[in-house]
Design a protein around this motif. Structure first.
Motif, PDB file in Angstrom:
ATOM      1  N   GLU A 295       0.817  -1.219   0.000  1.00 34.95           N
ATOM      2  CA  GLU A 295       0.000   0.000   0.000  1.00 34.95           C
ATOM      3  C   GLU A 295       0.848   1.265   0.000  1.00 34.95           C
ATOM      4  O   GLU A 295       0.414   2.302  -0.513  1.00 34.95           O
ATOM      5  CB  GLU A 295      -0.933   0.004   1.213  1.00 34.95           C
ATOM      6  N   SER A 296       2.040   1.203   0.569  1.00 28.46           N
ATOM      7  CA  SER A 296       2.905   2.386   0.612  1.00 28.46           C
ATOM      8  C   SER A 296       3.172   2.931  -0.784  1.00 28.46           C
ATOM      9  O   SER A 296       3.310   4.151  -0.967  1.00 28.46           O
ATOM     10  CB  SER A 296       4.239   2.050   1.289  1.00 28.46           C
TER      11      SER A 296
ATOM     12  N   THR B 188       0.245   5.224  -1.990  1.00 22.94           N
ATOM     13  CA  THR B 188      -0.153   6.209  -0.980  1.00 22.94           C
ATOM     14  C   THR B 188       0.214   7.620  -1.418  1.00 22.94           C
ATOM     15  O   THR B 188       1.286   7.848  -1.977  1.00 22.94           O
ATOM     16  CB  THR B 188       0.532   5.890   0.365  1.00 22.94           C
TER      17      THR B 188
ATOM     18  N   VAL C   4      -4.581   6.012   1.076  1.00 21.25           N
ATOM     19  CA  VAL C   4      -4.238   4.790   0.349  1.00 21.25           C
ATOM     20  C   VAL C   4      -5.215   4.612  -0.807  1.00 21.25           C
ATOM     21  O   VAL C   4      -6.430   4.618  -0.611  1.00 21.25           O
ATOM     22  CB  VAL C   4      -4.284   3.560   1.279  1.00 21.25           C
TER      23      VAL C   4
ATOM     24  N   LYS D 257      -0.241   1.534   7.248  1.00 22.77           N
ATOM     25  CA  LYS D 257      -1.222   2.250   8.074  1.00 22.77           C
ATOM     26  C   LYS D 257      -1.446   1.525   9.400  1.00 22.77           C
ATOM     27  O   LYS D 257      -1.702   2.155  10.437  1.00 22.77           O
ATOM     28  CB  LYS D 257      -2.542   2.394   7.320  1.00 22.77           C
TER      29      LYS D 257
END
Length: 403
Positions: free
Chosen positions: A124-125, A128, A141, A242
């Motif tokens: 997910e980073s 983002t 996200v 997160k």
């Protein structure tokens, strides 16, 4: 020797102490064990076993759990620092992480781009961006972010190496838009024949040095599988960044945060004067983020001599280098109190080892130098201090400064 000093000395020579069926087992290069270190292990066996049992219990208890899905999420202290610094002129580009390497052989650009897309979908980073909600920076996200593998050729260039340096410089100095993203760029450059260069650039707010290595490892693994005709399969991560951010905030509010705050308050770092060196030019009035780095290489004989000295003193090369650098700065500056900053991975929980994101932290290492203290005693003092400090590696630099 203390238990932590024994473990540090073992790790320095490539030996790892493990708990197996309630017994102590040494794994690795056990042939490198000196008689003195082996005797220390035997004498401290009971304490070593107790330490390993306690550490194993802590590892089982230290688990990060996923949080519920939201429209946006709070930042970690490290991300907040990056966000603030990126608002200054030049601050955004100053925190780019650029890297690159050569590829030899035929490269299938379509498959390579697909491999990057698989990695982006997993972490997910890499999907983002950052925004402000009620004057507070938050991370958002996305299910998807646009990504394309840029391609160019330097075939026909008069000086391919010079042209490649220009390509890397242009990529590295790209100014990311933290609110729009994506915060990663990748470029495949054909150098001629079957020679290629793969360059990539990421903003530090979503990545760190560990993450770069992980990204390359995963992408190349996916690429290899696809080229072999296999389908790309990925194992879903148990958590995402997160979740780490929420866990970290909760950890700071608990007993760890109280202990860490008390530890850093006891250091009394605010009384240490900034390091003043005999610079060859005046320090600018405003931060410009302009700078460079230089590297120094040790000869094999010098490295072996330092290895031997570290083993004799039952410490690590890190602590030996720390002592030597501190003494050098003391000699040049004349200051008796020094603070060195050191990056640390900040991945104290096993779940974080396969994560791409900003986990690295900076720790201030304090030392006081007195002419009456022998070098060996000073080295032992720094070694103990490093071990104590690393116990609080998750406590962010921002909070240490506030303390």
């Amino acid at each position: 020797m203390s238990t932590l000093e024994i473990i540090a000395s073992l790790r320095e020579i490539g030996v790892v102490p493990r708990l197996q069926d309630g017994n102590l087992k040494l794994v690795g290069k056990t042939a490198a064990l000196s008689a003195e270190l082996l005797a220390a292990v035997r004498d401290g066996k009971a304490k070593l076993l107790a330490f390993l049992e306690e550490s194993q219990a802590d590892t089982r208890q230290e688990q990060i759990t996923p949080i519920t899905q939201q429209a946006h999420y709070p930042l970690t202290p490290s991300q907040r620092r990056m966000w603030v610094l990126s608002q200054f002129d030049g601050g955004n580009q100053a925190y780019n992480i650029g890297n690159g390497f050569y590829l030899q052989g035929e490269v299938n650009a379509t498959v390579l781009e697909e491999a990057f897309r698989v990695c982006i979908a997993k972490h997910e980073s890499l999907r983002t961006t950052f925004a402000e909600v009620a004057v507070e920076p938050v991370q958002v996200v996305h299910d998807e972010l646009p990504f394309a593998l840029e391609q160019t050729t330097l075939v026909g260039s008069a000086d391919v190496k010079a042209a490649l340096r220009q390509e890397y410089s242009a990529l590295y100095h790209h100014q990311f838009n933290l609110e729009q993203g994506p915060l990663m760029q990748v470029k495949l450059i054909h150098l001629g024949g079957e020679s290629h260069a793969l360059l990539f650039n990421m903003h530090h707010i979503i990545s760190d040095g560990w993450s770069v290595g992980l990204l390359v490892q995963e992408v190349m693994g996916y690429y290899r599988e696809k080229c072999l005709g296999n389908s790309i399969t990925t194992q879903a991560l148990s958590i995402q960044y997160k979740d780490y951010a929420a866990w970290l905030a909760e950890k700071f509010d608990g007993s760890f945060g109280q202990k860490a705050k008390a530890y850093w308050q006891g250091k009394q770092l605010e009384g240490v004067e900034p390091l003043v060196l005999p610079y060859d030019r005046p320090r600018p009035q405003q931060t410009t983020f302009a700078g460079a780095s230089t590297r120094m290489y040790l000869s094999p004989s010098q490295k072996e001599a330092l290895d031997q000295l570290a083993r004799q003193q039952h410490t690590t090369l890190f602590n030996l280098y720390r002592a030597l650098l501190s003494l050098t700065l003391h000699k040049v500056s004349g200051q008796d109190q020094l603070i060195l900053g050191t990056p640390i991975a900040g991945r104290s929980v096993m779940q974080l080892h396969d994560q791409i994101g900003l986990y690295v932290n900076t720790l201030p290492l304090y030392s006081q130098i007195t002419s009456a203290t022998p070098f060996t005693a000073y080295l032992k003092e720094l070694s103990r201090d490093s071990l104590d400090t690393f116990n609080y590696q998750d406590y962010p630099l921002d909070r240490i400064i506030e303390v």
